[in-house]
Design a protein around this motif. Structure first.
Motif, PDB file in Angstrom:
ATOM      1  N   SER A  14       0.873  -1.330   0.054  1.00 37.67           N
ATOM      2  CA  SER A  14      -0.082  -0.056  -0.083  1.00 37.67           C
ATOM      3  C   SER A  14       0.862   1.195  -0.033  1.00 37.67           C
ATOM      4  CB  SER A  14      -0.989   0.022   1.238  1.00 37.67           C
ATOM      5  OG  SER A  14      -1.625   1.386   1.243  1.00 37.67           O
ATOM      6  N   ASP A  15       1.845   1.206   0.893  1.00 38.06           N
ATOM      7  CA  ASP A  15       2.986   2.325   0.801  1.00 38.06           C
ATOM      8  C   ASP A  15       3.614   2.569  -0.549  1.00 38.06           C
ATOM      9  OD1 ASP A  15       1.997   2.980   3.470  1.00 38.06           O
ATOM     10  OD2 ASP A  15       3.946   1.851   4.285  1.00 38.06           O
ATOM     11  N   GLY A  16       3.873   1.564  -1.009  1.00 35.06           N
ATOM     12  CA  GLY A  16       4.578   1.501  -2.406  1.00 35.06           C
ATOM     13  C   GLY A  16       3.665   2.147  -3.553  1.00 35.06           C
ATOM     14  N   VAL A  17       2.314   1.791  -3.529  1.00 37.25           N
ATOM     15  CA  VAL A  17       1.470   2.278  -4.563  1.00 37.25           C
ATOM     16  C   VAL A  17       1.249   3.624  -4.363  1.00 37.25           C
ATOM     17  CG1 VAL A  17      -1.173   2.066  -5.304  1.00 37.25           C
ATOM     18  CG2 VAL A  17       0.385   0.090  -4.695  1.00 37.25           C
ATOM     19  N   ALA A  18       1.163   4.084  -2.935  1.00 34.91           N
ATOM     20  CA  ALA A  18       0.977   5.568  -2.748  1.00 34.91           C
ATOM     21  C   ALA A  18       2.368   6.534  -3.218  1.00 34.91           C
ATOM     22  CB  ALA A  18       0.602   5.768  -0.982  1.00 34.91           C
ATOM     23  N   ALA A  19       3.412   5.831  -2.909  1.00 33.91           N
ATOM     24  CA  ALA A  19       4.598   6.503  -3.324  1.00 33.91           C
ATOM     25  C   ALA A  19       4.489   6.763  -4.987  1.00 33.91           C
ATOM     26  CB  ALA A  19       5.871   5.827  -3.059  1.00 33.91           C
ATOM     27  N   VAL A  20       4.109   5.767  -5.657  1.00 35.43           N
ATOM     28  CA  VAL A  20       4.003   5.837  -7.040  1.00 35.43           C
ATOM     29  C   VAL A  20       3.081   6.945  -7.418  1.00 35.43           C
ATOM     30  CG1 VAL A  20       3.364   4.749  -9.132  1.00 35.43           C
ATOM     31  CG2 VAL A  20       4.820   3.496  -7.532  1.00 35.43           C
ATOM     32  N   ASP A  21       1.848   6.908  -6.814  1.00 33.95           N
ATOM     33  CA  ASP A  21       0.706   7.811  -7.083  1.00 33.95           C
ATOM     34  C   ASP A  21       1.360   9.320  -6.742  1.00 33.95           C
ATOM     35  OD1 ASP A  21      -1.109   5.960  -7.889  1.00 33.95           O
ATOM     36  OD2 ASP A  21      -1.809   5.988  -5.789  1.00 33.95           O
ATOM     37  N   ARG A  22       2.118   9.456  -5.665  1.00 31.91           N
ATOM     38  CA  ARG A  22       2.683  10.800  -5.522  1.00 31.91           C
ATOM     39  C   ARG A  22       3.798  11.350  -6.383  1.00 31.91           C
ATOM     40  NH1 ARG A  22       2.107   9.185   0.232  1.00 31.91           N
ATOM     41  NH2 ARG A  22       4.168   8.265   0.207  1.00 31.91           N
ATOM     42  N   ALA A  23       4.551  10.168  -6.645  1.00 34.08           N
ATOM     43  CA  ALA A  23       5.619  10.667  -7.902  1.00 34.08           C
ATOM     44  C   ALA A  23       5.065  11.036  -9.102  1.00 34.08           C
ATOM     45  CB  ALA A  23       6.544   9.406  -7.979  1.00 34.08           C
ATOM     46  N   LEU A  24       3.990  10.232  -9.649  1.00 39.01           N
ATOM     47  CA  LEU A  24       3.174  10.478 -10.720  1.00 39.01           C
ATOM     48  C   LEU A  24       2.437  11.935 -10.868  1.00 39.01           C
ATOM     49  CD1 LEU A  24       1.674   7.284 -11.995  1.00 39.01           C
ATOM     50  CD2 LEU A  24       3.773   8.322 -12.710  1.00 39.01           C
TER      51      LEU A  24
END
Length: 250
Positions: A14-24
């Motif tokens: 979940s943290d990894g997906v959130a980080a990807v979303d923020r990076a995008l």
């Protein structure tokens, strides 16, 4: 039964997906900006804390998706250019679409552009060519616009599932003052192999030039252009069907 290990793994994912979303979100903010952005600019644009931004920006810089300039402002890096070039090469859109935009301008239409869907609620102006008129609307290549307003958005919504034979969906949609109260637009779909929707070809400009006669003339040219684009990209143009939508709002 959830074990401590599985719970930890799920939390990490979940943290990894959130980080990807923020990076995008950071990359999108930079793509939409008219000029390089400061850290404060990015914080306002994304709603993220500066500490979070700095951590993500460091990763994006290592991947060359973001570049930090000498003046401490941020802009997209070389990886963004590679992504764009790969997209155009894969789809062959620029080679097929830009000559058709030029053909429309040569025939005295309003400014032509080509839009593709961008996420759930928006569309991206992929290509744009200004008309020969002295006054223009303000759409530019790279602009992200709402999917729910404007002629191109109507096309992308109506044909989201591709070309349905005999569906009765019109081939030309109009928009008069919807997205911008001073502008008008007409748009038509462009199809690829198997009836897949590739995008929407549109003509837009000041609303005062969208008289009934002007819309009729430009609609005929737009349909020719959309058919040519469809055939150039390996699609089949619908043999019959209504030309204009009946739901267009003034």
């Amino acid at each position: 039964m959830t074990t401590p290990d599985s719970a930890e793994t799920a939390a990490g994912q979940s943290d990894g997906v959130a980080a990807v979303d923020r990076a995008l979100a950071i990359a999108l903010a930079l793509a939409q900006a008219a000029s390089p952005l400061t850290l404060s600019d990015l914080s306002r644009a994304t709603g993220m804390y500066k500490s979070t931004l700095l951590r993500l920006l460091a990763s994006l810089e290592r991947a060359n998706l973001v570049t930090k300039r000498a003046d401490r402002r941020y802009t997209l890096g070389s990886l963004a250019f590679l992504f764009g070039r790969a997209f155009e090469t894969t789809h062959g859109l620029r080679e097929a679409i830009t000559p058709i935009l030029a053909w429309l301008v040569e025939h005295g239409t309003e400014s032509p552009s080509f839009h593709v869907r961008h996420g759930t609620d928006s569309r991206l102006c992929l290509f744009r060519l200004d008309s020969g008129h002295s006054t223009l609307d303000r759409v530019r290549a790279g602009d992200i616009l709402p999917i729910g307003r404007g002629a191109a958005g109507k096309v992308l919504t109506a044909y989201a599932d591709g070309q349905a034979q005999g569906s009765g969906v019109p081939l030309v949609f109009t928009s008069f003052g919807e997205r911008d109260p001073l502008c008008g637009a007409i748009a038509s779909p462009v199809f690829g192999p198997g009836g897949m929707l590739l995008g929407a070809l549109s003509l837009s400009g000041p609303l005062e030039r969208f008289s009934v006669l002007a819309v009729e003339r430009m609609s005929a040219l737009l349909l020719q252009a959309a058919q040519r684009a469809t055939q150039a990209l390996g699609g089949a143009w619908p043999e019959a069907g209504p030309e204009h939508g009946t739901e267009d709002a003034a």
